[in-house]
Scaffold this motif. Structure first.
Motif: not given
Length: 224
Positions: A193, A203, A209
């Motif tokens: 990420t 996201g 997320y």
């Protein structure tokens, strides 16, 4: 096959193998508790907090039904349990899965037979066992004790309910420490990420997320 056969086969299995059981009984039941899983253990802990023994429960008309298969709820067993009761309190975590099924299955009974059923809300629409957060044994004990006071005049019960209620209110006023979740150690999202310098990301649905609230230039979210 699912709608016409499989669900009814599951119900027949639950009925034949007695997945749902009366765990605390009384010769003259008036007040019932329906619960399942972790909440059943919390109810038993609540009994200890209130000083209720099985002998006292039998004398007061208090009975407990433990559901082994919350959905679909086996009707014959729960109807048999409900016979003769004035009130049922449903104790379950999160949504009212058992409570709503129970009300549906008792709805067409004659009003003289059908007991009052409360759970997430009381009969006035007030939250008593909320769906948000965890239900604690003390919180459950206060609800059971207050409902039970309508059927039982016991000074020790009243003192225990008042004490536990005061403890819960005191706990609610304490400062809450906000601890944001993050990725597990070793999780591939820990590195995947991170975005290249000068880039931005969106996201997605899933634990990744969490990148939206970390300093990783990830804005908003999109569907799968």
């Amino acid at each position: 096959r699912l709608m016409k056969h499989k669900l009814y086969a599951a119900l027949a299995f639950a009925r034949a193998n007695r997945l749902d059981k009366v765990m605390v009984s009384s010769p003259r039941p008036r007040f019932g508790i329906v619960t399942t899983g972790k909440s059943y253990l919390d109810v038993r802990q609540a009994f200890d907090e209130l000083g209720i023994t099985e002998e006292m429960a039998a004398d007061w008309g208090l009975t407990v039904y433990k559901v082994g298969m919350p959905w679909p709820l086996e009707r014959d067993g729960v109807r048999h349990f409900a016979e003769g009761l004035d009130e049922i309190v449903v104790v379950e975590e999160k949504r009212a899965v058992i409570e709503n099924q129970l009300k549906e299955q008792l709805y067409n009974w004659h009003p003289d037979v059908r007991p009052k059923v409360v759970g997430k809300f009381d009969e006035h629409g007030e939250w008593i066992l909320p769906s948000a957060g965890e239900l604690s044994p003390a919180q459950i004990a206060v609800v059971i004790g207050r409902r039970l006071e309508r059927f039982v005049d016991n000074e020790n019960l009243k003192r225990r309910v008042a004490f536990l209620d005061a403890q819960e209110k005191q706990k609610a006023h304490q400062a809450r420490v906000i601890r944001k979740p993050t990725f597990c150690s070793g999780c591939p999202h820990n590195t995947s990420t991170h975005v290249p310098e000068g880039s931005r990301a969106l996201g997605g649905i899933g634990c990744h997320y969490m990148a939206t609230w970390l300093d990783r230039k990830t804005d908003t979210f999109t569907q799968m």
